[in-house]
Design an enzyme around this catalytic site. Structure first.
Site, PDB file in Angstrom:
ATOM      1  N   CYS A   2       0.847  -1.181   0.000  1.00 57.70           N
ATOM      2  CA  CYS A   2       0.000   0.000   0.000  1.00 57.70           C
ATOM      3  C   CYS A   2       0.885   1.234   0.000  1.00 57.70           C
ATOM      4  CB  CYS A   2      -0.894   0.017   1.243  1.00 57.70           C
ATOM      5  SG  CYS A   2      -1.819  -1.513   1.500  1.00 57.70           S
ATOM      6  N   TRP A  73      -3.904  -1.878  -1.451  1.00 53.80           N
ATOM      7  CA  TRP A  73      -3.929  -3.146  -2.182  1.00 53.80           C
ATOM      8  C   TRP A  73      -4.369  -4.181  -1.156  1.00 53.80           C
ATOM      9  CZ3 TRP A  73      -1.443  -7.913  -1.841  1.00 53.80           C
ATOM     10  CH2 TRP A  73      -1.495  -8.724  -2.983  1.00 53.80           C
ATOM     11  N   GLU A 482      10.556 -14.646 -18.472  1.00 56.83           N
ATOM     12  CA  GLU A 482      10.169 -13.252 -18.293  1.00 56.83           C
ATOM     13  C   GLU A 482       9.084 -12.852 -19.288  1.00 56.83           C
ATOM     14  OE1 GLU A 482      10.116  -9.190 -17.057  1.00 56.83           O
ATOM     15  OE2 GLU A 482      10.506 -11.122 -16.099  1.00 56.83           O
ATOM     16  N   GLU A 489       0.801 -11.150 -16.639  1.00 55.72           N
ATOM     17  CA  GLU A 489       0.512 -10.171 -15.599  1.00 55.72           C
ATOM     18  C   GLU A 489      -0.202  -8.931 -16.119  1.00 55.72           C
ATOM     19  OE1 GLU A 489       3.962  -8.842 -13.441  1.00 55.72           O
ATOM     20  OE2 GLU A 489       5.120  -8.500 -15.260  1.00 55.72           O
ATOM     21  N   HIS A 505       8.875 -33.513 -23.035  1.00 56.99           N
ATOM     22  CA  HIS A 505       8.740 -34.200 -21.754  1.00 56.99           C
ATOM     23  C   HIS A 505       7.443 -33.813 -21.041  1.00 56.99           C
ATOM     24  CE1 HIS A 505      12.701 -36.050 -21.871  1.00 56.99           C
ATOM     25  NE2 HIS A 505      13.184 -34.886 -22.297  1.00 56.99           N
ATOM     26  N   LYS A 604       3.101  -2.681  -7.313  1.00 54.96           N
ATOM     27  CA  LYS A 604       4.487  -2.535  -7.744  1.00 54.96           C
ATOM     28  C   LYS A 604       5.476  -2.988  -6.671  1.00 54.96           C
ATOM     29  CE  LYS A 604       7.745  -1.064 -10.525  1.00 54.96           C
ATOM     30  NZ  LYS A 604       8.025  -1.802 -11.775  1.00 54.96           N
TER      31      LYS A 604
END
Length: 609
Positions: A2, A73, A482, A489, A505, A604
């Site tokens: 937050c 958040w 990445e 996201e 596999h 963030k």
């Protein structure tokens, strides 16, 4: 996760709080609120963004000379106005809080027995009532806050005000970032310097255990033992202009395109000195680098993938054994400490709680050779480390890390080459070759950015998909990881990454015409292996999206799309190939209409466990 801002002044501080919260919104954007002292506690809260809060504050005519604000958040309790901060106890004390109180249930039951009524599901309301409980006995907000902190378990940054002390704000920190801003006849508190740049650049970073008494004319600080503490005053070099969108639509877009400059700034000292020097990492680095016999990298999220990339460099170039661990896993397992191991922590903010706690754990095991790679030099992790490499990416606002990631990779490569040189494994001609590659790196990244129109066309093919696979081999496998992380996201497309050789596999069972496969395929020693893996995909009807180099000799055909960077960037290829996967995620998210800079459920700066 937050954002907190507080102010005490001889002018109306509501506009300062609102502006501060708008700059902290990247830290949490489920809800927001402010409370000021003005003939009692006046409070305004709103679900959603700070813009909605500002409208409500304007409608209420909110004014005051002392106040606190918060953007949330959610951790404990749903996204509702009743769960939004600030929380108020008995109409007398208001509190904002970042972090998690682990013993909140026990304290809640205790406080209920004492007659307190809870109006929210949050752990923060416990803090407000606990401070009020002690205030009734102490009649001193500072002392009451200190006593309350002694009864809380967990991580927190707190700011509190009381109608009984209208000239005082009290702040406390344990495990979560909090700084104090020094003005002329006014003072401030914030989770991040960005929140108060419009009013001051002079800041004090609070340490764990610190409690601060903040008045218009000064600040009193006690450490965790209750002794007077003197903390260094820093003058922030972050500019407000660097935090504005300018001509860009989103911060992520801006930050992707700032990467040539960020990389140039990060390597400036290296290029100016004309060689890889331990001095780049701080006093005593030369001796430490000679002592170490291995490297342990601790990080989370995108920074973890930077560490995985560095493992290939450190073992292949410096020939030093390297392990990479997720910070939140490392601290909770039995490990074998090695006092000669270099502990490298990587964090954009320098406040990532899991990484900070992993660093503390390593030090508690006697591993004192520590190095932080961080974008915020005065944050907690660098301050707790013996050596520091500052990645000069500038402020990064978008939740999805871009320029912080590539500058971390750059810092890790510089570390690799420096260790190799100290250990006698970097011949002068190879050092010259690496330096020349670094000089060319910003140009190579700009060439990759110039591929954006082609990547936009790919995004149109991917945006209506529900899943995607990313493949890479060797040092490019972490870049595939990445790329998958970026796509999921911000676009909410489920994406996974695998080493290309692992495809047969298990993951190959997922491949059909509805499963796009993105391949990182530069012209390196593993290119022919990657081509074989791609044939496995085509044989199952999968559609391939291949990021290659100009000389990789790929041919486009039905179901095989190819974008080529102008030339292979050699050992620095992972940095260059990070750019296309960032752009692919960005444009796919645009087409899907998601909130690029503030993706759902994420924030963030991860300052909770």
């Amino acid at each position: 996760m937050c954002g907190i801002v507080g102010a005490i002044a001889s002018r109306n501080i509501v506009p300062i709080l609102i502006e501060g919260l708008s700059r902290l919104e990247y830290r949490g954007y489920d809800s927001a609120g402010i409370a000021v002292l003005n003939q009692g506690i006046q409070r305004v809260r709103a679900v959603g963004r700070v813009a909605g809060l500002q409208q409500k504050a304007d409608e209420a005519g909110l004014t005051g000379f002392i106040g606190i604000g918060h953007t949330r958040w959610a951790t404990h309790g749903g996204v509702t106005e009743s769960n939004a901060h600030p929380h108020v106890s008995s109409g007398e004390i208001a509190v904002v809080h970042n972090g998690i109180i682990e013993n909140h249930e026990q304290q809640r039951n205790r406080l209920k027995d004492l007659g307190y009524v809870f109006e929210s599901q949050t752990d923060t309301e416990v803090i407000a009532h606990l401070i009020h409980h002690h205030y009734k006995q102490e009649h001193n907000l500072f002392t009451a806050t200190r006593r309350a902190m002694g009864e809380l378990t967990g991580a927190y940054a707190i700011a509190a005000i009381s109608i009984n002390a209208p000239d005082l704000m009290v702040c406390a920190r344990q495990g979560c970032p909090l700084l104090l801003g020094l003005g002329e006849g006014e003072n401030f508190a914030a989770s991040d310097v960005s929140a108060i740049l419009s009013v001051t650049r002079r800041v004090i970073y609070m340490e764990d255990g610190d409690v601060a008494e903040i008045r218009q004319d000064g600040i009193t600080l006690l450490d965790g033992q209750g002794s007077p503490a003197t903390r260094k005053i820093h003058v922030s070099d972050v500019s407000l202009a660097s935090m504005e969108l300018g001509p860009y639509t989103h911060y992520m877009q801006k930050e992707v395109h700032e990467q040539p400059r960020a990389l140039t700034d990060t390597m400036e000292a290296l290029i100016d000195d004309g060689g890889f020097s331990p001095a780049l990492f701080g006093k005593g680095a030369d001796q430490i680098f000679k002592e170490v016999d291995s490297v342990l990298i601790l990080a989370a999220g995108t920074s973890y993938y930077a560490g995985l990339t560095a493992k290939y460099w450190l073992e292949g170039i410096a020939r030093i054994p390297t392990s990479v661990e997720i910070a939140s896993e490392y601290r909770y397992r039995e490990s074998v400490p090695n006092p000669k191991q270099l502990i490298v922590t990587i964090s954009q903010s320098g406040e990532t709680l899991d990484t900070m706690e992993a660093l503390k754990h390593a030090k508690s095991l006697g591993q004192g050779l520590t190095l932080a790679i961080c974008n915020v030099p005065e944050s907690a992790i660098p301050r707790a480390s013996r050596l520091v490499f500052h990645t000069r990416a500038g402020a990064e606002i978008g939740v999805a890390s871009t320029k912080a990631f590539t500058t971390q990779l750059l810092g890790l490569f510089i570390l690799t080459a420096t260790l190799a040189k100290v250990r006698g494994r970097l011949a002068p001609d190879l050092e010259h070759q690496y330096l020349e590659a670094l000089r060319q790196l910003p140009v190579s990244v700009q060439h990759a950015l110039n591929l954006e129109p082609q990547i936009q066309k790919w995004a149109r093919l991917l945006a209506n998909k529900h899943h995607a696979l990313f493949l890479g081999r060797g040092v490019h496998y972490p870049i595939a990881l990445e790329g998958a992380l970026k796509l999921k996201e911000i676009s909410y497309i489920h994406a996974e990454a695998y080493p290309a050789g692992e495809l047969k596999h298990g993951p190959l069972a997922l491949v059909d015409e509805d499963m796009p496969v993105v391949v990182i395929a530069p012209n390196d020693a593993l290119l022919e292996k990657v081509k074989s893996n791609m044939q496995e995909v085509r044989a199952r009807g999968g559609e391939l999206f291949v990021f290659a180099d100009q000389d990789s000799h790929f041919t486009e055909s039905e179901g095989v799309h190819v974008i080529r960077t102008p030339r292979h960037s050699g050992v620095l290829s992972p940095i260059v190939h990070s750019i296309p996967v960032q752009l692919l995620a960005y444009h796919a998210a645009l087409l899907r209409g998601t909130d690029v800079d503030k993706p759902r459920n994420l924030a963030k700066s991860v300052t909770v466990e």
